[in-house]
Design a protein around this motif. Structure first.
Motif, mmCIF file in Angstrom:
data_model
loop_
_atom_site.group_PDB
_atom_site.id
_atom_site.type_symbol
_atom_site.label_atom_id
_atom_site.label_comp_id
_atom_site.label_asym_id
_atom_site.label_seq_id
_atom_site.Cartn_x
_atom_site.Cartn_y
_atom_site.Cartn_z
ATOM 1 N N PRO A 105 0.807 -1.218 0.000
ATOM 2 C CA PRO A 105 0.000 0.000 0.000
ATOM 3 C C PRO A 105 0.847 1.277 0.000
ATOM 4 N N GLU A 106 2.114 1.188 0.385
ATOM 5 C CA GLU A 106 2.989 2.370 0.353
ATOM 6 C C GLU A 106 4.433 1.906 0.162
ATOM 7 N N SER A 123 0.131 0.755 -4.591
ATOM 8 C CA SER A 123 -1.051 1.459 -4.078
ATOM 9 C C SER A 123 -2.128 1.659 -5.155
#
Ligand code: AMP
Length: 530
Positions: A105-106, A123
């Motif tokens: 996600p990051e 992401s």
């Protein structure tokens, strides 16, 4: 306790409650549920019937929770990997876990080169698959239960819910597998313990502080507590730790009820006079695990937060976070200059065994061996390491699967006392480090022939490591300053090891003393550097 069932109910009955909060970004229980079920559908489509591990890569982004929950819903053990790790280390975890899919996600740019065939969902990919089909689905939680916890795909009680990689003595991390039933049992005990101090079902939603990265099993304590009780989890990230003003603003805004951290993190906060009950007026419990809780730290917390209980807990990743606890009150502080780690939780068994494997009498120091219902099934795909550390044991007090911790300890009056290590593992600021892991990586650097790493201990807490010192035998002794040689060596070591494993100081010697059987003589090296 069935954590997934509690979480499902929360998403359905109190969808608007905040599950995750980090630097102004929030995720409600309904959003968490709806994003995770959407992601779960995409995982099913992509991975078919396999139940292979999935790496969840990042730091404190809200979708770290989404990814872990999606894995739990679809029967994939999640492997949390913190994005502060150097690319070399990430690659060895990817190789050891044999995960074909990384959810990031990051910080996806920090993953580095992946083993052939590995797919990374960054992401933007996650955003695409996590978005609920309609806007109303995200807000009203009406789809909660659409993938029920009893559904055949969810992780079964005897399957691994997560695999956490810890430092390994050969220089490669090893993956501890923890079954879903172990997580549920641990959480049931934890919720009972914390409920004595925090009212979870009151009108005010409780807030729990998370400090540990998800790759450290201490985070299981706050995450599962929050999921089981419908609490808001407020996250402290690595930048908060570098900027204390920022940290204190986040703490004040959190108005937390429960705190989960290493004692080292509490020490960092205690360095400021601002850290007191005025900052956190609702705080009712501090939960510590992962390293020695120094007497002075507990005493200062009791002074600054008279309304908060200070709980010391003890346990290794291999037995699901913690297996003992003690409330450190004024009486305990008076009675024990070195704090006990507490009484054993129901379902766990602690034995103190001598070098020949036989149980030692009360008060005698030996190896702490843990049995019972939260012991790991072993290291992922490393039967050799599993055989060394785990075994079925047969003693009058306990027969069953058990983990040899390598910790020294003794029991007295129903309390366990930690007395240091029997091997070369240390805890530094809560991080678990095999000294031999650093040495193996140092030895692989060009220009290094041999290296020994020596821990330095706190004067007032003899089992607390304060820093690491490396003694290096280079191919050629530095001609310039030791400082510039140290800086240069640290720079290359940082490409292989996380920051917390880099020795703070180094010295260079012409020859490292050896024992008669040809091993580096640690005692002689420690004496040289004392
Ligand atoms: P980890 O697997 O990272 O949780 O590390 C487990 C190790 O941390 C244990 O085997 C102990 O050496 C140490 N540890 C955990 N809790 C405590 C505690 N309360 N006091 C002293 N050492 C601890």
């Amino acid at each position: 306790m069935n954590v997934l069932e509690s979480l499902t109910r929360r998403a359905l009955e109190q969808p608007e409650l905040v599950a995750h909060e980090w630097r102004g970004r929030t995720l409600t229980f309904a959003q968490l549920w709806s994003r995770a079920t959407a992601l779960g559908t995409a995982l099913e489509r992509s991975l078919g019937d396999s139940r292979e591990p999935v790496v969840v890569f990042g730091h404190k982004h809200p979708d770290m929770l989404t990814c872990m929950l999606a894995c739990l819903l679809t029967g994939h053990p999640y492997v949390p990997v913190d994005s502060s790790l150097p690319a070399d280390r990430v690659r060895s975890i990817l190789t050891a876990s044999a995960a074909g899919l990384v959810l990031a996600p990051e910080d996806a740019d920090r993953i580095g080169e992946t083993p052939p065939g590995t797919v990374v969902w960054e992401s933007a990919d996650l955003e695409r698959v996590c978005s609920p089909p309609t806007a109303s689905d995200a807000s009203d939680g009406s789809d909660a239960g659409s993938s029920s916890p009893g559904a055949p795909r969810a992780t079964a009680p005897d399957e691994a819910q997560y695999i956490i990689f810890t430092s390994g003595s050969t220089g490669t991390p090893k993956g501890v597998q923890i079954a879903r039933s172990s997580v549920d049992r641990f959480t049931g005990w934890l919720v009972d313990l914390v409920s004595g101090h925090v009212a979870f079902e009151g009108r005010r939603q409780a807030t729990v502080i998370n400090q540990a990265p998800f790759s450290f099993d201490l985070s299981v304590m706050d995450l599962m507590l929050a999921w089981a009780t419908g609490s808001r989890l407020v996250h402290i990230d690595r930048d908060h730790i570098l900027r204390l003003a920022d940290l204190f603003t986040t703490l004040a805004e959190s108005d937390a009820d429960a705190w989960v951290s290493t004692p080292s993190f509490a020490d960092l906060c205690l360095a400021s006079d601002e850290f007191n009950e005025t900052l956190l007026p609702h705080l009712r419990i501090f939960l510590f695990c992962g390293e020695t809780l120094p007497h002075a730290t507990a005493a200062r917390l009791r002074e600054r937060f008279p309304s908060a209980a200070v709980i010391n807990t003890y346990g290794p990743t291999e037995s699901t976070v913690a297996v003992t606890s003690i409330k450190v009150d004024e009486q305990v502080l008076r009675d024990h200059p070195t704090l006990p780690v507490g009484a054993t939780k129901p379902g766990s068994v602690i034995l103190i065994l001598g070098p020949d494997g036989s149980p030692l009498p009360e008060g005698e120091k030996g190896e702490i061996v843990i049995g019972g219902d939260t012991v790991s099934m072993g290291y992922y795909r490393r039967d050799d390491l599993t055989e060394r550390a785990f075994a079925r044991i047969d003693t009058p007090a306990y027969t069953g699967w058990a983990y040899r911790t390598g910790d020294a300890g003794f029991q007295r009056d129903g309390q366990l006392f930690f007395a240091g290590r029997l091997d070369f593992q240390v805890k530094l600021h809560g991080y678990r480090i095999e000294i031999e892991d650093i040495e193996a990586n140092l030895r692989e650097l060009p220009g290094v022939l041999q290296a020994v790493v020596v821990p330095r201990y706190a004067v007032d807490s003899p089992t607390t490591v304060t820093s690491l010192h490396a003694v290096v035998q280079p191919t050629e002794l530095p001609t310039g300053s030791t400082l510039s040689a140290t800086v240069a060596l640290k720079r290359v070591l940082r490409e292989r090891l996380p920051d917390y494993m880099i020795p703070k100081t180094m010295s260079f010697v012409a020859e490292i003393p050896m024992t008669p059987n040809g091993k580096a003589d640690r005692a002689a090296v420690a004496a040289m550097t004392a």
